[in-house]
Design an enzyme around this catalytic site. Structure first.
Site, short mmCIF file in Angstrom:
data_model
loop_
_atom_site.label_atom_id
_atom_site.label_comp_id
_atom_site.label_asym_id
_atom_site.label_seq_id
_atom_site.Cartn_x
_atom_site.Cartn_y
_atom_site.Cartn_z
N THR A 1 0.82 -1.17 -0.09
CA THR A 1 -0.04 0.05 -0.09
C THR A 1 0.81 1.22 0.14
O THR A 1 0.36 2.22 -0.57
CB THR A 1 -0.83 0.07 1.16
OG1 THR A 1 -0.12 -0.26 2.32
CG2 THR A 1 -2.00 -1.08 1.11
N ASP A 2 2.22 1.27 0.45
CA ASP A 2 2.88 2.42 0.68
C ASP A 2 3.17 3.19 -0.80
O ASP A 2 2.98 4.14 -0.74
CB ASP A 2 4.33 2.06 1.26
CG ASP A 2 5.28 1.21 0.45
OD1 ASP A 2 4.91 0.25 -0.31
OD2 ASP A 2 6.32 1.10 1.34
N ASP B 1 9.51 0.90 4.97
CA ASP B 1 10.37 0.44 5.71
C ASP B 1 11.40 1.37 6.46
O ASP B 1 11.69 1.20 7.38
CB ASP B 1 11.49 -0.37 4.70
CG ASP B 1 10.61 -1.46 4.30
OD1 ASP B 1 9.60 -2.14 4.60
OD2 ASP B 1 11.22 -2.34 3.35
N SER C 1 13.92 -6.12 6.42
CA SER C 1 14.37 -4.65 6.18
C SER C 1 16.07 -4.53 6.73
O SER C 1 16.33 -3.37 7.27
CB SER C 1 13.70 -3.63 6.63
OG SER C 1 12.78 -3.31 5.92
C1 GAF Z 1 9.11 -4.08 0.83
C2 GAF Z 1 9.06 -2.62 0.48
F1 GAF Z 1 10.62 -2.13 0.70
C3 GAF Z 1 8.28 -1.57 0.90
O1 GAF Z 1 8.20 -0.50 0.51
C4 GAF Z 1 6.68 -2.16 0.93
O2 GAF Z 1 6.11 -1.93 -0.37
C5 GAF Z 1 6.64 -3.69 1.39
O3 GAF Z 1 7.60 -4.45 0.40
C6 GAF Z 1 5.32 -4.08 0.81
O4 GAF Z 1 4.33 -3.74 1.66
O5 GAF Z 1 9.37 -4.19 2.19
#
Ligand code: GAF
Length: 398
Positions: free
Chosen positions: A50-51, A187, A141
């Site tokens: 969703t980001d 993240d 992350s």
């Molecule tokens: C990865 C990406 F880095 C995030 O920005 C996000 O899009 C995520 O996947 C999925 O929600 O962690």
């Protein structure tokens, strides 16, 4: 993590992570670092993919950290050593200013130097030593953790005028434009702005945040973080494809981003799209945004257990509509639910990584054992399970 390991953990280098960074610094460069900066890994409670659609996410920072021990140097060069690699990497302005010149893990460091310089900051040359307890490739992350710790170190060492609320966007630019990964801002926000005992409710369009109390201990609950150990299959290409598909759909619907499709206008929006795959992608994003909002409302009301069904619905949506799960994570979710979890879902970008399961604290061991048994039955490599509490974001240690 709470330190309560309920199944075999992934192998970690011995010694405290900050001590390892200092030891690495002394050994590689001689002398003492001017300081040490730590940034955590993260999990996302809910709000997946969703980001980059300008929507909502609800991640929290983990107690696992990446530590950078660093000191400024007189010339404009950057030397980075990581315990991942015997040989340090050194680069200067020419490599830093050309995205892609530095590759591998050091690209995240060069990317931060690039982003700072591109924003007009006088980045000090530096020697850096990196140690990490955030496992690489588990979807927790590790990349945002190294970006944030390096960014904090360079801002402090150079006395740069850069307020912390601008750090997430800058670290994201490092990843998008230097490393070349088209990720959103979740993240970096989680590892920079996370707070102990809270989940971070982030509006990815306005970058406004609300710290949502998420006190699992007080509620008698535990969050299992199950490393699915699934090999990442085509994760990068598939992630980029999902993003392109969402952006195409937004254009077709005449909105700036899928966040602008309201939940109660979903059916009408879907009716305007002509292929089934795009319809399913859009349905995931729009319903997922709503699940984040619903989860936040429940948490604000102190109803932690009640977010369980939303977590599970998120997983189903990722499995059937967004098509980013793999058999290992589906198995972990099913086994955790069968063992009594209130809810369970894959967290992160997909195609492997970790699964979250919300369980009674007293049932954590049994749920982890049930997942391990289901894995054994299907012949998957044993999962690694720990329990996690929300921790704080990037910080200077000393
Ligand atoms: C990865 C990406 F880095 C995030 O920005 C996000 O899009 C995520 O996947 C999925 O929600 O962690």
């Amino acid at each position: 993590m709470t330190g309560r390991i309920v199944a075999a953990p992934p192998p970690a280098p011995p010694g405290d992570v900050a001590a390892r960074a200092t030891a690495g610094f002394r050994q590689r460069y001689g002398g003492e670092p001017a300081g040490r900066w730590a940034a955590p890994g993260r999990v996302n409670l809910i709000g997946e993919h969703t980001d980059y659609n300008d929507g909502f996410v609800l991640p929290f920072a983990l107690p696992l950290r990446t530590v950078v021990a660093a000191a400024a140097r007189a010339d404009e060069r950057w030397t980075v050593w990581s315990e991942l690699d015997d040989d340090p990497v050194e680069f200067g302005p020419a490599e830093a200013d050309e995205p892609g010149r530095v590759t591998g893990w050091a690209a995240y460091v060069a990317g931060v130097v690039w982003a700072l310089r591109a924003a007009g900051h006088a980045v000090p040359g530096a020697r850096l030593a990196v140690a990490s307890d955030v496992p690489v490739g588990s979807g927790l992350s590790s990349s945002a953790a190294i970006e944030a710790a390096v960014l904090a170190a360079l801002v402090d060492l150079g006395g740069l005028d850069l307020p912390a609320q601008r750090w997430p966007r800058l670290a994201q630019q490092a990843e998008n434009d230097y490393v070349g990964a088209p990720t959103g801002i979740m993240d970096q926000s989680a590892v920079i702005r996370g707070r102990p005992g809270h989940a971070l409710f982030l509006d990815c369009r306005s970058e406004e945040v609300e710290q949502i109390p998420f006190d699992l201990d007080a509620a008698g609950l535990a969050m299992l973080v199950i490393d699915s150990r699934a090999p990442h299959r085509h994760a990068d290409g598939e992630y980029a494809a999902r993003r392109r598909s969402c952006e195409r759909a937004a254009r077709a619907l005449g909105v700036p981003a899928l966040r602008d499709v309201p939940a109660d206008g979903l059916d009408a929006a879907l009716a305007r799209l002509d292929d089934d795959e795009t319809r399913r992608r859009v349905r995931h994003v729009v319903t997922e945004d709503q699940r984040v909002l619903d989860s936040v409302a429940l948490l604000r009301a102190g109803r932690v257990r009640d977010i369980g069904p939303l977590l599970t619905a998120s997983h189903t949506s990722m499995r059937d509509d967004f098509e980013i799960t793999v058999p290992e994570v589906d198995t972990a979710v099913e086994a955790a639910l069968a063992a009594g979890a209130y809810g369970a879902r894959m967290t992160g970008g997909g195609f492997g990584g970790c699964v979250l399961a919300l369980v009674e604290a007293s049932a954590a061991d049994a749920a982890a054992a049930a997942v391990a048994a289901a894995y054994a039955e299907r012949g998957f490599a044993a999962p690694a399970t720990v329990t996690a509490l929300p921790a704080g974001g990037v910080t200077r240690l000393d």
